[in-house]
Structure formats: C-alpha cells, structure tokens
Design a protein around this motif. Sequence first.
Motif, mmCIF file in Angstrom:
data_model
loop_
_atom_site.group_PDB
_atom_site.id
_atom_site.type_symbol
_atom_site.label_atom_id
_atom_site.label_comp_id
_atom_site.label_asym_id
_atom_site.label_seq_id
_atom_site.Cartn_x
_atom_site.Cartn_y
_atom_site.Cartn_z
ATOM 1 N N ALA A 1 64.931 31.737 61.520
ATOM 2 C CA ALA A 1 64.741 32.223 60.153
ATOM 3 C C ALA A 1 65.590 33.459 59.865
ATOM 4 C CB ALA A 1 63.271 32.542 59.917
ATOM 5 N N ARG A 2 65.809 34.271 60.872
ATOM 6 C CA ARG A 2 66.616 35.489 60.682
ATOM 7 C C ARG A 2 68.018 35.144 60.195
ATOM 8 N NH1 ARG A 2 69.095 38.750 59.079
ATOM 9 N NH2 ARG A 2 69.582 40.865 59.779
ATOM 10 N N PHE A 3 68.529 33.982 60.571
ATOM 11 C CA PHE A 3 69.891 33.605 60.193
ATOM 12 C C PHE A 3 69.927 32.660 58.987
ATOM 13 C CE2 PHE A 3 69.921 34.586 64.737
ATOM 14 C CZ PHE A 3 70.947 35.523 64.800
ATOM 15 N N VAL A 4 68.779 32.153 58.580
ATOM 16 C CA VAL A 4 68.730 31.178 57.481
ATOM 17 C C VAL A 4 68.269 31.811 56.179
ATOM 18 C CG1 VAL A 4 67.637 29.053 56.659
ATOM 19 C CG2 VAL A 4 68.366 29.234 59.053
ATOM 20 N N LEU A 5 67.279 32.703 56.258
ATOM 21 C CA LEU A 5 66.718 33.292 55.044
ATOM 22 C C LEU A 5 67.738 34.177 54.333
ATOM 23 C CD1 LEU A 5 63.018 34.395 55.677
ATOM 24 C CD2 LEU A 5 63.861 32.746 54.012
ATOM 25 N N VAL A 6 67.678 34.183 53.022
ATOM 26 C CA VAL A 6 68.498 35.077 52.204
ATOM 27 C C VAL A 6 67.554 36.037 51.479
ATOM 28 C CG1 VAL A 6 70.375 33.465 51.921
ATOM 29 C CG2 VAL A 6 68.466 33.393 50.324
ATOM 30 N N ASP A 7 68.121 37.072 50.883
ATOM 31 C CA ASP A 7 67.279 38.098 50.266
ATOM 32 C C ASP A 7 66.975 37.779 48.805
ATOM 33 O OD1 ASP A 7 66.928 39.787 52.528
ATOM 34 O OD2 ASP A 7 68.989 40.480 52.295
ATOM 35 N N PHE A 8 67.851 38.176 47.910
ATOM 36 C CA PHE A 8 67.599 38.043 46.487
ATOM 37 C C PHE A 8 68.721 37.262 45.827
ATOM 38 C CE2 PHE A 8 66.028 42.186 48.040
ATOM 39 C CZ PHE A 8 64.663 41.952 47.915
ATOM 40 N N PRO A 9 68.518 36.758 44.619
ATOM 41 C CA PRO A 9 69.564 35.971 43.964
ATOM 42 C C PRO A 9 70.893 36.705 43.828
ATOM 43 C CG PRO A 9 67.487 35.683 42.804
ATOM 44 C CD PRO A 9 67.254 36.749 43.840
ATOM 45 N N ASP A 10 70.850 38.023 43.603
ATOM 46 C CA ASP A 10 72.099 38.758 43.395
ATOM 47 C C ASP A 10 72.912 38.916 44.675
ATOM 48 O OD1 ASP A 10 69.740 40.636 43.821
ATOM 49 O OD2 ASP A 10 71.414 42.000 44.216
ATOM 50 N N THR A 11 72.319 38.631 45.842
ATOM 51 C CA THR A 11 73.057 38.756 47.112
ATOM 52 C C THR A 11 73.186 37.416 47.835
ATOM 53 O OG1 THR A 11 71.000 39.285 48.306
ATOM 54 C CG2 THR A 11 72.278 41.137 47.429
ATOM 55 N N ALA A 12 72.836 36.317 47.160
ATOM 56 C CA ALA A 12 72.826 34.994 47.807
ATOM 57 C C ALA A 12 74.244 34.434 47.892
ATOM 58 C CB ALA A 12 71.911 34.037 47.035
ATOM 59 N N THR A 13 74.833 34.518 49.066
ATOM 60 C CA THR A 13 76.221 34.070 49.224
ATOM 61 C C THR A 13 76.357 32.554 49.228
ATOM 62 O OG1 THR A 13 75.972 34.233 51.634
ATOM 63 C CG2 THR A 13 76.897 36.142 50.484
ATOM 64 N N PHE A 14 75.260 31.823 49.388
ATOM 65 C CA PHE A 14 75.360 30.356 49.368
ATOM 66 C C PHE A 14 75.490 29.838 47.933
ATOM 67 C CE2 PHE A 14 70.869 30.916 48.617
ATOM 68 C CZ PHE A 14 70.479 29.823 47.866
ATOM 69 N N LEU A 15 75.329 30.732 46.939
ATOM 70 C CA LEU A 15 75.527 30.371 45.544
ATOM 71 C C LEU A 15 76.884 30.895 45.070
ATOM 72 C CD1 LEU A 15 72.031 31.312 44.021
ATOM 73 C CD2 LEU A 15 72.805 29.040 44.739
#
Length: 509
Positions: free
Chosen positions: A237-251
């Motif tokens: 989970a430490r490597f899969v979870l993202v924080d907030f929409p403004d920092t989501a690099t997968f978007l």
Amino acid sequence: MTCVANSPADHPNSISSEHKQHEERLEDSDSNLKNVPMLTPEQERKLWRKIDLRLMPILSLMYLLSFLDRGNIGNAKLDGLVTQLDLTGNRYNIALTMFFIPYCLFECPANLALKVFRPSRWLPAISFIWGIVMTLMSLVKTYPQLVGVRACLGFAEAGLFPGVVYYLTLWYPRHMLQYRIGLFFGAATIAVEENLGAFSGLLAFAIGHMSGIAGLEGWSWIFLLEGLATIVVAIVARFVLVDFPDTATFLTPEERAFVIWKKKYDNSSVGEEEGFAARHVWAAFADWQVWLHILVFISIIGPLYGITLFLPTIIQSFGYDTPISQLLTVPPYVAATIILFVFAYYSDKLKMRFPFILAGLVMCLIGLSINISTAPNGVKYFGTFFIVIGSYAATPGVVSWLGNNLSGQYKRGVGMALQIGIGNFSGAISAVIYRSQDSPRFILGHAVELMFVGIGLISLPIVVFLYKRINAHRDAAERLVMEQGEKVQYSDEELRELGDRAPDFRYTL
C-alpha cells in the motif's frame, strides 16, 4: 476533450493548508481551474473508473484485513482459545471490549493526523503496526496478555475506517460517495465484514486444521497468518496509495483539474474551506447534526457488531458443531454484500440516504425479533440474515450521509471521526451482552440490540424533519431575494466559512 471557462472557478479561492508545499500545490491547481476540461458523460465515467481502479482495490484489501484481524478472535474462540487461556466467566467479553476503548478514543485525532502525515504514509503505517500486533497475538499465553494486545490492536486500527471514509470524501463528489464506501466496505464482507464474514469463516475453517504444527494451536495460526498478510499488504500500500487529487501523478493535468473542480464546487458555488483552523474542530463538536447522526450510527453499528462478533456462537447454539458453525456464517454475508451494492447504487442515483437506512433498521428489527423469540432454530438462522443484511447494507449510507452534509474539509474530517468514534462505543456494549449463560436464546443480547434499533427509529425521522425544514427555509429565503432583486449579502470567503450553514447549501436527505 475541450477546455472551457467555468463560472464557479471565477470566484476567488483562498486556500490554506498545514504544509507550505501542499498550499503551493493547491494554489497551482487553482490556476488550472480557470480552464477546466469539459468531459462528455462517457469520458467522465472513464475518469472515475480510472480513479476507482487505483484507489478502491488497495483500500478494500486493507479494510478486509482490518476486520479479519479484529474479528478473527470469534473464530479463534471456537478453535480452543477459551480453553487454552482459561477465559472463564466474562473474560472473553472483556477482551473484546478492550479493543473498542482505544479504538473509539483515537479515531478523531487519527483523522487530523491523516492530513498532516498524508494518506499514502499514514494508512500504510497504521496497517503495518496493527499487522505486527496481530502477529504477536499468536504468542499470548495468558488472559492479561490477550487483553493488553487487544487494546494495542484497537489503538493501531483506530485510524483506518474513519481515515478511509474521510479520504474518499476528498476525492469523490458527495452523490458518488456511498457507492465508493460500499465498494470498499462490501469487499470486506466477502472477507469479514465487521468480524467473521464469508472469507473469514472459510479461512478460519482451513487454518483451524493446522493445529499442532510448530507447536502452535489452531487459534495461534489464525492470528499469525492473518497478521503476516496485513504486514505484506501494508508494504504494498505504501507504493500504491496516492494522496490528494492535486498530487495524483497517475492522472493527466486535465484530469486532475476536472476532479479538483468537480469536488471543490460539489456543494457550494464558491467552493469549500480547505485550510485548518481551530474553529473547524469546534464547529464539528458544536454541530447538532453530528450528535444526531451519532445516534443513527449507534442504531446500526450496535447490532452489526453484536451479530458479527457472536454469529458463530449463536449458530453453534442451534446445535451445529464448530466447523459447520463457521461455514454457516458465510451465506448471510454473501446476501448482505449483494444488498449493500444495491442500496449504495440506488442511494447515489436517487441522491437520498434515509430511505435505505430506514430499510436496514426495519430488517434488523425483524431479525432480532425472530431470534429473541422461541421460533425453531431454522427460522432463527433465517433471522440472522435480516440482522446481517440490515446492519451491513445500511452502514455505508449512515457514514456517507454525514459526510455529504458537513462542508469544510477539516470540519468534515472531525465530524465524521466523532460519529464513528463515539458510535463505535456501542460495539463495546455489544461485546459484553452476549453471555454464554444466556445461550441459546441470548435474551439480554438481542434485547439490547433491539434497544439500539429503537434509538434509530426515533432519531432518523428527527434528522430528516430538521433537514427538510432547513432546506425549505433556505429555498424560501432564496426565492424572496430573487423576487426582491436584492444583492448577495455574503462574500465568497464568508460563504466558504459558513460551510453547510451557508444559504446556498442544501442538505442531502
């Protein structure tokens, strides 16, 4: 995909945060809101599906393990835990209760910590800690050791459920929220929902046959293997979870801008307050709806904890042996998962919460009434379906309802943590009311659970009445202003500070 200027984004947005870097990112994202991409319905569905696939599987897995780890003591009880640790009298019930005290007390501080330490660090960290605690529980040799480890487990797990629910409110618009809460909550049924759901019963049945290997009893293996699984998932989970929409690099930048805009102006024409101030904490404590929602939550979560913590014991009182009792816990949870998804889908579609919560309370009322009676055992087993389905399927609606009606990120985080934290004390009560001497009817246990349901049947209509009255009053005031041609009395900043008390905010029913 084209970009258009969005009128809501024309309002100035003053955002602050506890971290300077996060504040700068929010300011950057604000500049992007001037040209938010206009998505077709199909493009928007694909975007939310992309987010779902990134967030929901790992959150569901973590929640699954959370309830496996807190609830597997029910299966361990059937596999010799009571005999080995001499859990005579109410000792077993006390061990259950000791989980809830730190669990309830630390849920509110944990939600504040989530924003400070970031979700991608906080949620895996607490999962890793409770995985270690769970593994060590396999080594306990005495009753005091069991009580101490259960208390540590409650402390470690306190931040997960309120943290995940709050985390989802930062990503999804309020009328998309219950289905997402249902996804991660429902995935856990097939696993464990609130204790020993379908997967937990099957897993305990298999692990129970490992008794004697490496000198460990079957119940020790249940704790050990499930604890190790939690540690592994926490690392992933430490490597899969993202924080907030403004920092989501997968978007993509355009996708981030759309999600931020969609969430920011979800319940207000000027956006919601995002910065931290002590007044947000006080606002949550002073809000009438938080305390009424606590009563509604208690009415659902009390029966849920009661039936799931003791479902194998109740079924065993019908005359079945231990393996069959564990397997018979499976069908009620499978049925509950199906109904939960149906409730969640239509609740979001209709943008209404209370009818589905009411349906859950009525089902609990029916099931508990059957089980407290002198009906045949087969009928009572059928009654357990009503209790599990009603309490389980209604829980995402109760949680998402308050999340929908609190505006301001920190106020919502504190308010939801209060609801879940204080409401979970009903779980501590449920842990001690099903006493062995009351078998097979468990009159005390079922009667107390019926009391919880009664609280819900009284408080739920009160909440709906107040929401309807406030919405009607704000509608009337808005019409009057429009008819008289008066200017808006509040600035954008004042409206953001008012949050759910702003004249343009409408409560979800």
